[in-house]
Design a protein around this motif. Structure first.
Motif, mmCIF file in Angstrom:
data_model
loop_
_atom_site.group_PDB
_atom_site.id
_atom_site.type_symbol
_atom_site.label_atom_id
_atom_site.label_comp_id
_atom_site.label_asym_id
_atom_site.label_seq_id
_atom_site.Cartn_x
_atom_site.Cartn_y
_atom_site.Cartn_z
ATOM 1 N N CYS A 1 64.017 11.744 59.048
ATOM 2 C CA CYS A 1 63.940 13.085 58.475
ATOM 3 C C CYS A 1 62.860 13.053 57.401
ATOM 4 O O CYS A 1 62.606 12.003 56.794
ATOM 5 N N ALA A 2 62.215 14.169 57.154
ATOM 6 C CA ALA A 2 61.054 14.173 56.261
ATOM 7 C C ALA A 2 61.136 15.318 55.260
ATOM 8 O O ALA A 2 61.794 16.334 55.503
ATOM 9 N N ALA B 1 71.623 12.622 60.547
ATOM 10 C CA ALA B 1 70.507 12.195 61.404
ATOM 11 C C ALA B 1 69.994 10.824 60.994
ATOM 12 O O ALA B 1 69.685 9.970 61.847
ATOM 13 N N ILE B 2 69.900 10.590 59.679
ATOM 14 C CA ILE B 2 69.440 9.279 59.203
ATOM 15 C C ILE B 2 70.426 8.192 59.617
ATOM 16 O O ILE B 2 70.033 7.095 60.042
ATOM 17 N N ASP C 1 55.936 11.069 64.076
ATOM 18 C CA ASP C 1 57.227 10.401 63.904
ATOM 19 C C ASP C 1 58.416 11.296 64.249
ATOM 20 O O ASP C 1 59.563 10.899 64.101
ATOM 21 N N THR C 2 58.142 12.529 64.720
ATOM 22 C CA THR C 2 59.145 13.480 65.236
ATOM 23 C C THR C 2 60.443 13.497 64.429
ATOM 24 O O THR C 2 61.512 13.119 64.922
ATOM 25 N N PRO C 3 60.391 13.949 63.204
ATOM 26 C CA PRO C 3 61.617 13.995 62.395
ATOM 27 C C PRO C 3 62.655 14.950 62.990
ATOM 28 O O PRO C 3 62.316 15.956 63.625
ATOM 29 N N GLU D 1 55.341 8.742 52.142
ATOM 30 C CA GLU D 1 54.988 9.546 53.324
ATOM 31 C C GLU D 1 55.943 10.712 53.524
ATOM 32 O O GLU D 1 55.816 11.451 54.495
ATOM 33 N N GLY D 2 56.889 10.837 52.612
ATOM 34 C CA GLY D 2 57.851 11.927 52.718
ATOM 35 C C GLY D 2 59.040 11.632 53.611
ATOM 36 O O GLY D 2 59.876 12.521 53.832
ATOM 37 N N ARG D 3 59.157 10.412 54.125
ATOM 38 C CA ARG D 3 60.306 10.071 54.961
ATOM 39 C C ARG D 3 61.529 9.865 54.074
ATOM 40 O O ARG D 3 61.504 9.097 53.114
#
Length: 455
Positions: free
Chosen positions: A217-218, A210-211, A126-128, A151-153
């Motif tokens: 982002c993770a 970024a969000i 998912d390339t954070p 999932e840590g997103r």
């Protein structure tokens, strides 16, 4: 995971550390004999970074001296927040297109495996845009919160003071450590504003930016909150030392070392012990100590820069200083001090002895009260004692001097010339006996005392 993409480490160390109330820079205060900054640098170095940049401010000269060229430095002046601090490293990383891992010099115990997890997550499918290191303390206090899914997103990063009740109920907290690709990091930092009460630029803001751009982002969560504990005061420094020491005690006991009273034994960052070593209470290991299998370190001994061989016995109340080497089966007892000295296989110095700048042969016996007189006020000199030599009690060996194999130095001797192998050397003043002198002295003094009392 095995890290293949190049990364640069940016370590923030520009803070003044006023709570330490010290002339020494905060990140140079030692834990287990090693500056906290060097603990972190050692972990970073284990991953072979392409670049290391330390952001400095107050105490810059101290940091540059301590780093001794092992990392680049850049100056943050004035200090306008963590985002601004990271920006100062951009010039040092000009042209670098790998990953950037941002850490803090006063958070010294981040494990290499955790750093690898952060960098690995950065290159997941998912390339954070950024990866944050999160933790879950028992009491989240006023830490900033990381609002993330299973999932840590990350959905949102929020400071405690800005969080609502639902967000404060989340116990996933922001450690401040972050990883991002260099291009993303510099672009996002360039868009961070300082519209806040402190007028500063905060690194975590890049996540929300970024969000907002629609990027992912993770968060990676450490399973040990102590790993990200910051050190800002003497109390926190002492707590970090205690935590580190307890982990080392547990480690060495698991490796086959017997600690009679674990809570009283203190290790250095580089202590090396073999299996079946026994350590009695109240022992301190300074830097540079190696102890071979079967050795016993008795109570109240202090070792630094010393090598203790197989089956040796040290103490109690012994002190081994840098350069002390004990070969297999040798023994030093109570109140014995060694410095730059080698005690040969099976040799003994059982009590009340100083061996400095000396070489003692195998099987030699050093009697109580013996000293090697190695210093004349200007220079140091060596003493060499041969195999199986016997040095009588209360002897002074005035270096440079050599005692041959199987030689005997009589008790009470002051030896300033070499003694050949197999010889006896006795250096004493003539004994004079005056029969009845002591009785006459006592009688006279008693009469004098009695006379003074009458007066």
């Amino acid at each position: 995971m095995s890290q293949t993409r190049q990364f640069a480490a940016v370590i923030l160390a520009a803070g003044k550390g006023t709570r330490m109330k010290s002339a020494l820079h905060k990140v140079l205060h030692p834990i287990a004999g090693r500056p906290m900054l060097h603990h972190l640098m050692a972990s970073v170095d284990s991953l072979s970074p392409a670049h290391k940049v330390v952001v400095v401010g107050a105490g810059r000269e101290q940091l540059e001296e301590a780093l001794a060229g092992s990392a680049r430095t850049c100056l943050q002046e004035p200090q306008l927040g963590t985002g601004h601090a990271v920006q100062q490293a951009q010039g040092e990383l000009d042209g670098f297109d790998g990953d950037v891992l941002v850490m803090y010099g006063d958070v010294p115990f981040v494990r290499p495996a955790t750093m690898e997890r952060m960098l690995g997550r950065l290159h997941a499918a998912d390339t954070p845009a950024a990866v944050v290191l999160a933790f879950e303390p028992e009491d989240p206090l006023a830490y900033g919160r990381v609002i993330a899914d299973d999932e840590g997103r990350i959905a949102k990063m929020v400071e405690f003071k800005d969080a609502d009740e639902g967000e404060r109920a989340c116990h996933l907290c922001n450690s401040g450590l972050l990883a991002a690709r260099a291009a993303d990091l510099w672009d996002l930092l360039g868009r961070v504003g300082n519209d806040n009460a402190q007028g500063e630029y905060y690194l975590p803001d890049i996540v929300n930016i970024a969000i907002h751009d629609g990027r992912i982002c993770a968060a990676v969560t450490t399973d040990d909150p102590n790993e990200v504990a910051g050190i800002n005061s003497r109390g926190e420094l002492a707590a970090a030392e205690a935590l580190w020491q307890q982990e080392q005690r547990n480690y060495w006991m698991a490796e086959g070392v017997t600690l009679r009273a674990p809570e009283t034994v203190f290790f250095s960052y580089d202590t090396e012990l073999s299996s079946d070593v026994t350590v009695e209470p109240n022992v301190v290991f300074g830097p540079g100590v190696k102890v071979a299998t079967g050795a016993t370190i008795r109570a109240f001994s202090h070792l630094e820069g010393a090598s203790v061989g197989e089956g040796c016995e040290v103490g109690p109340y012994a002190r081994l200083r840098p350069g002390a080497v004990m070969e297999k089966g040798s023994k030093v007892g109570n109140f014995v001090e060694m410095k730059k000295a080698v005690l040969g296989e099976g040799a003994k110095a059982n009590h009340l002895t100083y061996l400095g700048d000396a070489e003692v042969g195998a099987g030699a016996n050093i009697g109580a009260g013996t000293i090697t007189c190695n210093y004349d006020g200007y220079f140091k000199y060596r003493t060499k004692i041969g195999e199986r030599a016997f040095i009588g009690s209360n002897s002074a060996l005035i270096a440079p001097v050599e005692i041959g194999a199987d030689a005997i130095v009589a008790a009470g001797s002051a030896v300033s010339r070499d003694v050949a192998a197999g010889d006896l050397r006795m250096v004493r003043g003539e004994q004079i006996v005056k029969p009845g002198w002591a009785d006459r002295f006592h009688d006279a003094m008693k009469k004098k005392k009695a006379s003074e009392k009458k007066g």
